[in-house]
Design a protein around this motif. Structure first.
Motif, PDB file in Angstrom:
ATOM      1  N   THR B 680       0.843  -1.179   0.000  1.00 25.34           N
ATOM      2  CA  THR B 680       0.000   0.000   0.000  1.00 25.34           C
ATOM      3  C   THR B 680       0.884   1.237   0.000  1.00 25.34           C
ATOM      4  OG1 THR B 680      -1.689   1.166   1.274  1.00 25.34           O
ATOM      5  CG2 THR B 680      -0.165  -0.189   2.529  1.00 25.34           C
ATOM      6  N   ASP B 681       0.256   2.381   0.079  1.00 29.94           N
ATOM      7  CA  ASP B 681       1.025   3.619   0.179  1.00 29.94           C
ATOM      8  C   ASP B 681       1.596   3.733   1.592  1.00 29.94           C
ATOM      9  OD1 ASP B 681       0.535   4.415  -2.383  1.00 29.94           O
ATOM     10  OD2 ASP B 681      -1.350   5.394  -1.881  1.00 29.94           O
ATOM     11  N   PRO B 682       2.566   4.611   1.779  1.00 33.11           N
ATOM     12  CA  PRO B 682       3.097   4.788   3.130  1.00 33.11           C
ATOM     13  C   PRO B 682       2.023   5.272   4.106  1.00 33.11           C
ATOM     14  CG  PRO B 682       4.531   5.827   1.511  1.00 33.11           C
ATOM     15  CD  PRO B 682       3.290   5.408   0.793  1.00 33.11           C
ATOM     16  N   TYR B 683       2.230   4.990   5.348  1.00 33.51           N
ATOM     17  CA  TYR B 683       1.454   5.528   6.484  1.00 33.51           C
ATOM     18  C   TYR B 683      -0.007   5.093   6.469  1.00 33.51           C
ATOM     19  CZ  TYR B 683       5.433   8.499   5.345  1.00 33.51           C
ATOM     20  OH  TYR B 683       6.671   8.943   4.953  1.00 33.51           O
ATOM     21  N   ASN B 684      -0.249   3.851   6.123  1.00 31.55           N
ATOM     22  CA  ASN B 684      -1.624   3.366   6.106  1.00 31.55           C
ATOM     23  C   ASN B 684      -1.877   2.296   7.157  1.00 31.55           C
ATOM     24  OD1 ASN B 684      -2.753   4.978   4.183  1.00 31.55           O
ATOM     25  ND2 ASN B 684      -2.392   3.573   2.495  1.00 31.55           N
ATOM     26  N   ILE B 685      -1.010   2.196   8.171  1.00 31.12           N
ATOM     27  CA  ILE B 685      -1.239   1.125   9.149  1.00 31.12           C
ATOM     28  C   ILE B 685      -1.367   1.612  10.595  1.00 31.12           C
ATOM     29  CG2 ILE B 685      -0.293  -0.756   7.750  1.00 31.12           C
ATOM     30  CD1 ILE B 685       2.301  -0.517   9.305  1.00 31.12           C
ATOM     31  N   TYR B 686      -1.015   2.854  10.860  1.00 32.08           N
ATOM     32  CA  TYR B 686      -1.120   3.333  12.247  1.00 32.08           C
ATOM     33  C   TYR B 686      -2.141   4.468  12.348  1.00 32.08           C
ATOM     34  CZ  TYR B 686       3.351   0.858  12.546  1.00 32.08           C
ATOM     35  OH  TYR B 686       4.322  -0.087  12.477  1.00 32.08           O
ATOM     36  N   ASN B 687      -2.898   4.488  13.445  1.00 36.51           N
ATOM     37  CA  ASN B 687      -3.878   5.558  13.669  1.00 36.51           C
ATOM     38  C   ASN B 687      -3.179   6.877  13.973  1.00 36.51           C
ATOM     39  OD1 ASN B 687      -6.439   4.357  13.335  1.00 36.51           O
ATOM     40  ND2 ASN B 687      -6.087   3.195  15.225  1.00 36.51           N
ATOM     41  N   THR B 688      -3.747   7.926  13.449  1.00 36.43           N
ATOM     42  CA  THR B 688      -3.119   9.230  13.617  1.00 36.43           C
ATOM     43  C   THR B 688      -4.133  10.292  14.015  1.00 36.43           C
ATOM     44  OG1 THR B 688      -3.484   9.802  11.316  1.00 36.43           O
ATOM     45  CG2 THR B 688      -1.373   8.777  11.844  1.00 36.43           C
ATOM     46  N   LEU B 689      -3.584  11.435  14.349  1.00 31.45           N
ATOM     47  CA  LEU B 689      -4.374  12.654  14.525  1.00 31.45           C
ATOM     48  C   LEU B 689      -4.146  13.512  13.286  1.00 31.45           C
ATOM     49  CD1 LEU B 689      -3.167  13.606  18.118  1.00 31.45           C
ATOM     50  CD2 LEU B 689      -5.336  12.488  17.550  1.00 31.45           C
ATOM     51  N   THR B 690      -5.090  14.375  13.010  1.00 25.59           N
ATOM     52  CA  THR B 690      -4.857  15.338  11.937  1.00 25.59           C
ATOM     53  C   THR B 690      -5.128  16.729  12.475  1.00 25.59           C
ATOM     54  OG1 THR B 690      -7.130  15.101  11.189  1.00 25.59           O
ATOM     55  CG2 THR B 690      -5.510  13.754  10.083  1.00 25.59           C
ATOM     56  N   ALA B 691      -4.418  17.702  11.914  1.00 28.29           N
ATOM     57  CA  ALA B 691      -4.667  19.097  12.284  1.00 28.29           C
ATOM     58  C   ALA B 691      -6.112  19.408  11.921  1.00 28.29           C
ATOM     59  CB  ALA B 691      -3.712  20.015  11.548  1.00 28.29           C
ATOM     60  N   THR B 692      -6.820  20.071  12.819  1.00 27.26           N
ATOM     61  CA  THR B 692      -8.268  20.154  12.667  1.00 27.26           C
ATOM     62  C   THR B 692      -8.687  21.154  11.600  1.00 27.26           C
ATOM     63  OG1 THR B 692      -8.399  19.638  14.994  1.00 27.26           O
ATOM     64  CG2 THR B 692     -10.430  20.372  13.939  1.00 27.26           C
ATOM     65  N   ASN B 693      -9.512  20.660  10.719  1.00 23.36           N
ATOM     66  CA  ASN B 693     -10.111  21.463   9.658  1.00 23.36           C
ATOM     67  C   ASN B 693     -11.545  20.982   9.564  1.00 23.36           C
ATOM     68  OD1 ASN B 693     -11.082  22.413   7.238  1.00 23.36           O
ATOM     69  ND2 ASN B 693      -9.165  22.065   6.122  1.00 23.36           N
ATOM     70  N   ILE B 694     -12.468  21.799  10.060  1.00 23.00           N
ATOM     71  CA  ILE B 694     -13.852  21.341  10.158  1.00 23.00           C
ATOM     72  C   ILE B 694     -14.616  21.737   8.897  1.00 23.00           C
ATOM     73  CG2 ILE B 694     -16.004  21.595  11.474  1.00 23.00           C
ATOM     74  CD1 ILE B 694     -13.884  22.357  13.826  1.00 23.00           C
ATOM     75  N   PRO B 695     -15.098  20.760   8.141  1.00 20.24           N
ATOM     76  CA  PRO B 695     -15.843  21.090   6.932  1.00 20.24           C
ATOM     77  C   PRO B 695     -17.242  21.585   7.288  1.00 20.24           C
ATOM     78  CG  PRO B 695     -15.792  18.715   7.245  1.00 20.24           C
ATOM     79  CD  PRO B 695     -15.003  19.315   8.377  1.00 20.24           C
ATOM     80  N   LEU B 696     -17.654  22.652   6.615  1.00 17.07           N
ATOM     81  CA  LEU B 696     -18.978  23.224   6.897  1.00 17.07           C
ATOM     82  C   LEU B 696     -19.932  23.030   5.719  1.00 17.07           C
ATOM     83  CD1 LEU B 696     -17.711  26.631   8.341  1.00 17.07           C
ATOM     84  CD2 LEU B 696     -18.344  24.602   9.635  1.00 17.07           C
ATOM     85  N   THR B 697     -19.701  22.058   4.873  1.00 19.24           N
ATOM     86  CA  THR B 697     -20.400  21.836   3.608  1.00 19.24           C
ATOM     87  C   THR B 697     -19.917  22.853   2.581  1.00 19.24           C
ATOM     88  OG1 THR B 697     -22.306  20.897   4.721  1.00 19.24           O
ATOM     89  CG2 THR B 697     -22.617  21.515   2.429  1.00 19.24           C
ATOM     90  N   PHE B 698     -20.121  24.133   2.849  1.00 17.45           N
ATOM     91  CA  PHE B 698     -19.380  25.148   2.107  1.00 17.45           C
ATOM     92  C   PHE B 698     -18.497  25.839   3.130  1.00 17.45           C
ATOM     93  CE2 PHE B 698     -22.784  24.482  -0.846  1.00 17.45           C
ATOM     94  CZ  PHE B 698     -22.150  24.583  -2.075  1.00 17.45           C
ATOM     95  N   GLY B 699     -17.220  25.979   2.832  1.00 18.87           N
ATOM     96  CA  GLY B 699     -16.307  26.629   3.753  1.00 18.87           C
ATOM     97  C   GLY B 699     -15.819  25.687   4.839  1.00 18.87           C
ATOM     98  N   ASN B 700     -14.946  26.205   5.662  1.00 20.76           N
ATOM     99  CA  ASN B 700     -14.319  25.406   6.709  1.00 20.76           C
ATOM    100  C   ASN B 700     -14.035  26.273   7.913  1.00 20.76           C
ATOM    101  OD1 ASN B 700     -13.307  24.467   3.912  1.00 20.76           O
ATOM    102  ND2 ASN B 700     -12.939  22.709   5.205  1.00 20.76           N
TER     103      ASN B 700
END
Lengths: 488, 1069
Positions: B680-700
């Protein structure tokens, strides 16, 4: 010769293996882009989760609330929210609220609670629990049933069962109580530990307790139709325990006018759409404001006084020449998102007194509520809306709930929709608002574009396709017009 | 045909026997038919005798032969030609290249050459002349419709845009269906970072200059590609570049000049004009107005009323439809493709130097789609005794301007989105002057869309890429049957991309500030700029032993064993700001807002061990057995080492049974079975956090967010949950086929049947949001491909006039056998309510969307209140993306030095979604919106359902669609149940893909400029397109949804395809 070849191959293989052993080769597979989940702290999770809740409930759910509570309607000859305004939303529509509240907010609250219990600061346990309960309350009220007992377990349970709304309410109330107890006498509860990451109260734990109590009050009042005994017992216990309720708003009021940093409904409906005039004043609310001489009108809709009959977006300019200049909902990037507003807290206290005789007199709380509602938008109440002290229970309740409704346009509008479903106020107009001679301002008028059978109003969201298509435990779909478990 | 040949043979024999026998001296020159160059070493033999001579270095021969003799001219890779001597004393012969030669040597796995007869799997080779016949600037742009089982499409109409290549259909649900590109034995990165649904920066394989390609060999099945490891599981495109030839320096110039224009555009309806609801409204972006009556009316912004900025002026024009309105939005593009190659050296040291230059300015006005490319390559081959070394160094430089397609971002329309919304009576050509007071931001006729030419000129993207790649390949021949080979490659590139969107705000008090007839202001756009750099690297090392030994008179062994180490990755940094302080100045610090940045790094290593051996028996039976074991960095320790075998068998019947027939010249049967494992591609086996970006349907809402003046950081648990339990994905490929040649090789047939299972597919499967996640990355899906490929090539006419043709037919059926546990539906792409999904048990790539509910008798149930169809509860199937079959028909006619070729390409069946049709329906430009002359109508064949007491009855629908509900009838927000049938279109097309006319100049002329040969060609590509009546909207080949499975969903307001026509000159000195 052949032996020689074999030796060469073997030797080369050994060299390659020792240079790049299988272990070493996998060392590079730790993502440098995203931190491992193990390093999460309440300080980074909790603010994310709060904004996820605010972003959805104060964003798209708020837009649904504004239209379904008849503050606004879809602008004429424009298109964005017709599915909402016709009550035509299907299982494919507006799934993102459900998805992001579960996968965004609730997962982060869960991990925050775990981390806070394990290593503190313990305040986050209460803060995250209250926010989790509020988020779940909105989900339950929108969908009637959602996964709870088997939810949020990731790969451990890919098909979580759905729980009844009532069962979830009971469990949430118990969770709040446990969190209140756990943080009642713990060591350092000074704001310093959490202030920086607390968008709601800047670390003031006393206010979080008040939020917890007020949320409990709201949930008990929601049960008055379906579980009257539990509702009454719960409200009474709050008062006998000396619960302190919110006197200010619980919400996020730290938005700034910077792209991606503003009020979520503003970011969505104003900053990112190619037309900022989709949400126009509904005749329902506009006529109510004008006929009462309500000074909040300018704050809600500016100077324009034209409005569009609910759901009449297909009318032509020729037939409705005033529609083109109908007032738009005033929105600002710095508008707050309320989870529970001060006015709402007072109106609930008024209802508690009205129903059970507990706490301050209903008229006192009512007046505090109306005052707070005007103060919220910087308007002066004057002598408007006196409490009908001599009225019947129903008249009193109508006064409280209609005033609560009128306090909720904007990012808090979905609660007005819930309250109408619970209490029947504002009343449903027997005639369309176009029938000027007979229409009573403020009464909800069935959407002219409505597609539901028998002109029934929506009472819920249908279960989203994102859940239905992936979870066979999703309950059978019922029409959007079916009341939720606490509905009147 | 056979008869004709036999008759001519008889006539020939008759002539010969009647002639007198007397020896004479005959001289002549043998040249090659396609380039006119002399061929040294051709065997000139008197037929039926052993007497013969070779031609000299300049292709000349002298032979003594009787009058009744027949001279036979034969040479490797050319069709043998017989010429009766008669009374001639000079016989000049031009030999045609033989593409069907028995002892054809082809490039197979890992750069190893093999005799084609030994291969137990399908393999196709195309030569330089075919690749470059119409002077394409991309590697495979000239091969559309020419190879069975290979689907090649240009997904966008921009120069240097992506060429989508899929071998034998889609099998991977996660989208990894691209073949592996291998150039001179080393992998070649094909991904262009920065491309997404809105911006197409092309695919990186187009960095190879097609002029310097000697041949391309296409390997489709796992048995053929298994030695390439994981990345070969979707087929391999082997590119072999040209090498130096010993001798005095030869210089070759190739020059192509093409004009391009839009091949096909939608044609708006021409009955109704601007407005909405039959009303003429000056500021509407739709054609829902009154009937076009030709009466002169005002249009655009008016200053008389409220639009203060243009004073008391007003445009007028007739209210009538405009001919070629959409096509007039485009210009004619110019494409120059020049290259020069120099080759020479001695037998011990050969060199090849190439420089290529492309300048292409596309069909959009101005230079928003300008593409420039420079390629520089050096090859050097040195042989010293048993040691030989090849060195290849290449530099590719691209600069391109790219236009955004699809849905606009930050409130701004894309050019195409804005174009679709222009009413039928508004002259698009006039709007080009977007600075004109009537067409500028303030006064463009509508506040609901931008002037498309404003979007074109003021928004943009620019990319520069610099790429160095090359390899050193060393061989040491221990023994004449044993060679040690080491090859080391490097492929590094740096890509810089800048993207910008203009800050737009109408002046206070202007038409678009809300002073239009609808009081609607244009939403200001804040302006945006992004700078991104990406560095890609790939290093590939290979050490292998090659064996080629005749074991006995009957047995021959060839084989190899080796180690391969691959190290590759990318490193990208992007920074962006929104809301420009100074409009029009696109610099990352030109804003009150702080820039936001993102860094992405990806790194992967693979170590592979492999071996393969072919045992030949009597040169007619060949058995190949091989295997490879990979160790990958992307799977968990303990699960990251995996082995996969392959084998194939080739049986040459004609040799085995000693068939020497003029009718059946050659017959071979093939069978193969191969497996490939993929990581597979790299980094597909461990759970991670992501920097928060909240989708608002339109906008974020994007962290860090303000908290009372202090920023707060946020991280959130990733919405995808991972597991270390992943195992490698596996492809199992079974293939049978045969090659037959008839009538002295004049007719050749090649057929293949294959069956491929792709199991344990690694993909991100959507899961119940109730789990707290929306996706889980798992081994789950299983798919199956079955297909046939058939190629027929023939030379029906030979002699002075020859006609060659190749007909190809392919059909691939791909089916989903399983998805993740509990998942029977996987979303692959979507737009509004239309979805491209994988469904268990169904063909891969089903298109679903809402449909109307039907009564038991099939009539449409409508809502009694508004007469519109009631929507089905679930979205339902409209069809799937797979073509029933694809056919290609390739012809070459030659007469002396003139050759005419053309290629037809036909694809039948399948469906796709059109976002263009969606918007055209909304604004009333789609001709279907004129149904019933837009008068009120009752939906034909519709009923109203009434349920009383649990019993549903159906009665005739009497509710007409009237007034404002008519426009609503054609758009999905209010008529979901019905409208998708207008948006999901037939994928069928028939194209005249290529026409070439070439003329090799007589030596007399070419030698005047000192050239040894010169060839002039006229060509056209994508000249004519026929689409079915049900799709007159968009070419089904174009897509702005990527270049893999997701792109088959269709398009979302993308650019139209291009037509090319031009001339090229090839001169050799």
């Amino acid at each position: 010769m052949k032996k020689h070849i074999i030796k060469t191959i073997l030797a080369t293989s050994v060299i390659c293996f020792s240079v790049t052993s299988c272990k070493k080769i996998t060392d590079i597979n730790i993502s440098p882009n995203n931190p491992p989940v193990e390093v999460a702290t309440p300080q980074v999770l909790f603010p994310s989760a709060v904004q996820s809740t605010a972003g959805r409930i104060g964003g798209e759910v708020g837009i649904i609330g504004n239209i379904w509570s008849q503050f606004t309607t879809q602008a004429q000859l424009s298109n964005q929210y017709k599915d909402i305004d016709t009550y035509g939303m299907t299982r494919q529509d507006r799934n993102a609220n459900y998805n992001n509240l579960f996968a965004g907010a609730l997962t982060d609250y869960k991990l925050t609670i775990e981390k806070a219990k394990a290593g503190g600061p313990i305040q986050y346990y209460l803060m995250a629990t209250v926010m989790k309960a509020y988020t779940y309350q909105v989900l339950v009220d929108l969908y009637d049933q959602v996964p709870y007992t088997e939810a949020l377990q990731g790969q451990a349970n890919l098909q979580p069962k759905f729980d009844n709304g009532y069962d979830i309410y009971k469990a949430l109330l118990a969770e709040i109580d446990a969190a209140l107890a756990a943080t009642a006498s713990s060591g350092d509860l000074s704001p310093a530990a959490t202030a920086a990451t607390d968008f709601v109260f800047s670390g003031d734990i006393a206010k979080w307790r008040a939020f917890a109590n007020t949320l409990k009050l709201k949930m008990y009042l929601r049960m008055v139709n379906a579980k009257p005994a539990e509702a009454e017992a719960g409200v009474r216990k709050l008062y006998t325990d000396g619960a302190v309720f919110l006197t200010g708003a619980a919400g996020v009021s730290t938005y700034v006018n910077v792209p991606d940093q503003g009020n979520p409904m503003y970011e969505y409906n104003i900053r990112r759409l190619n037309s900022a005039t989709n949400l126009r004043a509904s005749v329902t609310f506009m006529t109510w404001l004008i006929s009462n001489g309500d000074t909040r009108k300018a704050a809600y809709f500016g100077t324009a006084t034209n409005a569009i009959h609910q759901g009449d977006f297909n009318a032509t300019n020729a037939s409705q020449p005033t529609y083109a200049t109908a007032a738009t909902l005033v929105q600002n990037a710095t508008d707050p998102v309320f989870f529970i507003s001060a006015a709402e807290s007072y109106f609930m206290q008024a209802e508690a007194n009205l129903r059970y005789g507990v706490g301050p007199a209903a008229s006192v709380s009512y007046n505090l509520g109306v005052n707070a509602a005007f103060a919220q938008v910087g308007a002066t109440r004057g002598a408007l809306y006196p409490y009908p002290a001599a009225g019947t229970f129903d008249q009193n309740l109508e006064a409280i709930i209609v005033q609560k409704w009128a306090s909720m346009p904007g990012s808090h509008a979905i609660e007005a929709f819930f309250e109408q479903e619970r209490t029947g106020y504002p009343k449903i107009s027997p005639t369309n608002s176009k029938d000027v001679a007979n229409y009573i301002p403020g009464q909800w008028s069935y959407s002219i574009g409505g597609v539901t059978a028998n002109k029934a109003f929506p009472k819920r969201m249908v279960f989203p396709d994102s859940e239905r298509s992936r979870n066979k435990n999703t309950p059978t779909e019922v029409p959007i017009t079916t009341p939720v478990w606490w509905g009147k | 045909m056979k008869k004709l040949l036999l008759v001519s043979l008889c006539v020939l024999v008759l002539c010969v026997t009647q002639a007198f026998s007397q020896n004479r001296t005959i001289t002549g020159t043998v040249t090659a038919k396609d380039d006119g160059l002399p061929i040294p070493g051709v065997t000139v033999k008197i037929k039926g005798t052993d007497t013969g001579v070779p031609t000299d270095a300049s292709g000349k021969f002298t032979i003594s032969a009787p009058n009744n003799a027949v001279l036979s001219f034969s040479f490797v890779a050319f069709v043998t030609q017989d010429v009766a001597v008669g009374d001639k004393s000079v016989i000049n012969v031009s030999l045609a290249a033989d593409n069907k030669l028995l002892s054809e040597v082809v490039v197979t796995s890992l750069g190893v050459t093999s005799e084609k007869r030994t291969l137990g799997y399908a393999q196709t080779t195309v030569k330089n002349t075919t690749i470059n016949a119409s002077s394409p600037i991309g590697l495979l742009g000239g091969l559309q419709g020419k190879i069975a089982g290979v689907s090649i499409s240009n997904v966008s109409g921009s120069p240097g845009g992506t060429t989508k290549v899929i071998l034998r259909g889609y099998s991977s649900l996660s989208g990894g269906n691209q073949p592996l590109y291998v150039i001179d034995g080393v992998p070649f990165n094909n991904s262009r970072l920065g491309s997404d649904n809105n911006y197409d920066f092309g695919n990186a394989a187009n960095d190879i200059d097609p002029n310097m390609v000697d041949n391309i060999s296409i390997l489709k099945g796992s048995a053929a590609t298994a030695l390439y490891g994981s990345r070969g599981s979707k087929g391999v495109i082997l590119v072999t570049t040209r090498k130096g030839k010993a001798g005095k320096p030869t210089v070759e110039f190739n020059s192509g000049v093409s004009l391009t224009n839009v091949a096909i555009t939608y044609k708006p309806q021409n009955t109704f004009g601007q407005g909405w609801g039959w009303e003429f409204i000056l500021s509407e972006n739709g054609s829902w107005g009154p009937k076009l009556d030709g009466v002169t009316r005002a249009w655009g912004a008016t200053g008389a009323g409220t639009g203060a900025t243009i004073g008391n002026k007003q445009l007028i024009k007739p209210f009538s439809a405009i001919k070629n309105n959409v096509a007039d939005a485009f210009d004619t593009g110019l494409e120059l493709n020049n290259s020069v190659n120099i080759s020479g050296g001695t037998d011990a040291s050969k060199y090849f130097i190439s420089y290529g230059n492309v300048y292409s300015n596309g069909v959009l006005p101005g230079t928003p789609d300008l593409y420039r490319k420079n390629n520089f390559s050096i090859r050097q081959s040195v042989t010293a005794g048993k040691f030989s070394v090849d060195v290849s160094l290449n530099y590719a430089n691209n600069k391109r301007n790219v236009v955004q397609t699809g849905q606009g971002t930050n409130n701004s329309d894309t050019f195409y989105e804005a174009l679709l919304q222009i009413p039928t009576d508004i002259p698009i050509r006039d709007l080009r002057n977007y600075k004109n007071e009537f067409f500028n931001v303030d006064n463009y006729f509508t506040p609901f869309a931008q002037n498309p030419f404003y979007a074109l000129a003021e928004n943009g993207a620019r990319q520069t890429s610099n790429r160095f790649y090359g390899n050193i390949n060393m061989n040491y021949k221990f023994l004449d049957w044993l060679t040690l080979n080491f090859q080391q490659s490097a492929d590094v590139s740096g890509v810089y991309t800048k993207t910008w969107l203009a800050k737009t705000r109408p002046s206070v008090g202007s038409w678009n500030d809300g002073k239009n007839v609808e009081s609607s202001p244009l939403t200001p756009t804040p302006g945006f700029v992004q700078d991104a750099t990406n560095n890609l690297f790939e290093y590939d090392s290979k050490l292998q032993l090659l064996v080629d030994k005749k074991l006995s008179t009957d047995f021959h062994l060839t084989g190899l064993t080796g180690i391969n180490y691959n190290d590759r990755g990318s490193n990208g940094l992007s920074t962006q700001i929104e809301d420009l302080a100074i409009p029009g100045f696109y610099q990352i610090n030109n804003s009150l807002n702080k820039p936001s940045s993102a860094h992405g790094y990806s790194h992967k290593k693979q170590l592979g061990f492999y071996a393969q051996a072919t045992l030949g028996f009597k040169n007619y039976l060949f058995l190949t057995v091989g295997g490879r074991n990979d160790v990958s960095s992307t799977l968990a320790p303990g699960k990251n080492s995996y082995f996969y075998p392959s084998s194939n068998l080739a049986f040459v019947l004609t040799d085995a049974f000693d068939i020497k027939s003029d009718i059946l010249s050659f017959a071979k049967l093939r069978a193969s079975y191969g497996e490939t494992g993929s990581d597979t591609d790299p980094y597909n086996i461990y759970n991670t956090l992501t920097a928060t970006n909240i989708p608002l349907t339109f906008g974020n809402l994007i962290f860090p967010l303000n908290n009372n003046g202090s920023p707060v950081a946020g991280y959130t648990v990733s919405n995808t949950t991972f597991t270390t339990g992943l195992k490698p994905e596996r492809v199992k490929d079974l293939e049978f086929g045969g090659e037959f040649r008839f009538l002295n090789n004049r007719i050749g047939v090649d057929f293949t049947y294959y069956h491929r299972i792709t199991q344990d597919q690694l993909l991100s499967a959507p899961i119940s949001p109730g789990t707290g996640y929306t996706a889980t990355f798992v081994n789950a899906a299983k798919s199956e491909n079955r297909g046939i490929e058939f190629a027929l090539n023939a030379t029906p006419v030979t002699g002075d006039f020859t006609w060659d043709f190749t007909y190809t037919f392919s059909r691939d059926r791909s089916k989903v056998l399983a998805l993740a546990p509990g998942v029977d539906r996987l979303l692959l792409n979507s737009a509004y309510d239309a979805q491209l999904v994988a469904l268990v048990g169904e063909p891969l790539g089903v298109i679903q969307a809402p449909k109307p509910q039907l009564a038991p008798d099939g009539r449409i149930i409508v809502n009694a209140a508004n007469g519109r169809p009631v929507q089905s509860t679930d979205i339902q199937t409209y069809g799937n993306i797979q073509a029933d079959f694809k056919m290609g028909f390739n012809n070459t006619f030659r007469y002396k030095s003139v050759a005419l070729g053309f290629t037809l390409d036909y694809s039948k069946g399948g469906k796709f979604y059109s976002g263009t049709a969606d918007l055209l329906g909304f604004v009333g430009n789609d001709p279907i919106t004129t149904y019933n002359d837009r008068n009120p109508f009752i939906l034909p064949n519709s009923v109203v359902a009434t349920t009383t007491g649990g019993v549903t009855t159906y009665s005739e629908n009497t509710t007409p669609i009237v007034g404002g509900a008519i426009p609503d009838f054609y758009y999905q927000t209010n008529n979901k149940g019905y409208v998708y049938q207008n948006l999901i279109l037939d994928r069928t097309y028939f194209k005249l893909r290529e026409v070439t006319l070439s003329y090799t100049l007589p030596k007399l002329i070419s030698s005047k400029v000192g050239a040894s040969s010169a060839k002039l060609s006229l060509y056209g590509r994508n000249l004519l397109t026929w689409l079915p009546a049900s799709n007159q909207i968009v070419d089904p080949e174009v897509s702005n949804l990527g270049s893999d499975l997701g792109s088959e969903f269709g398009e979302f307001r993308t650019s139209p395809p291009l037509r090319y026509y031009g001339a090229s000159l090839k001169v050799t000195f």
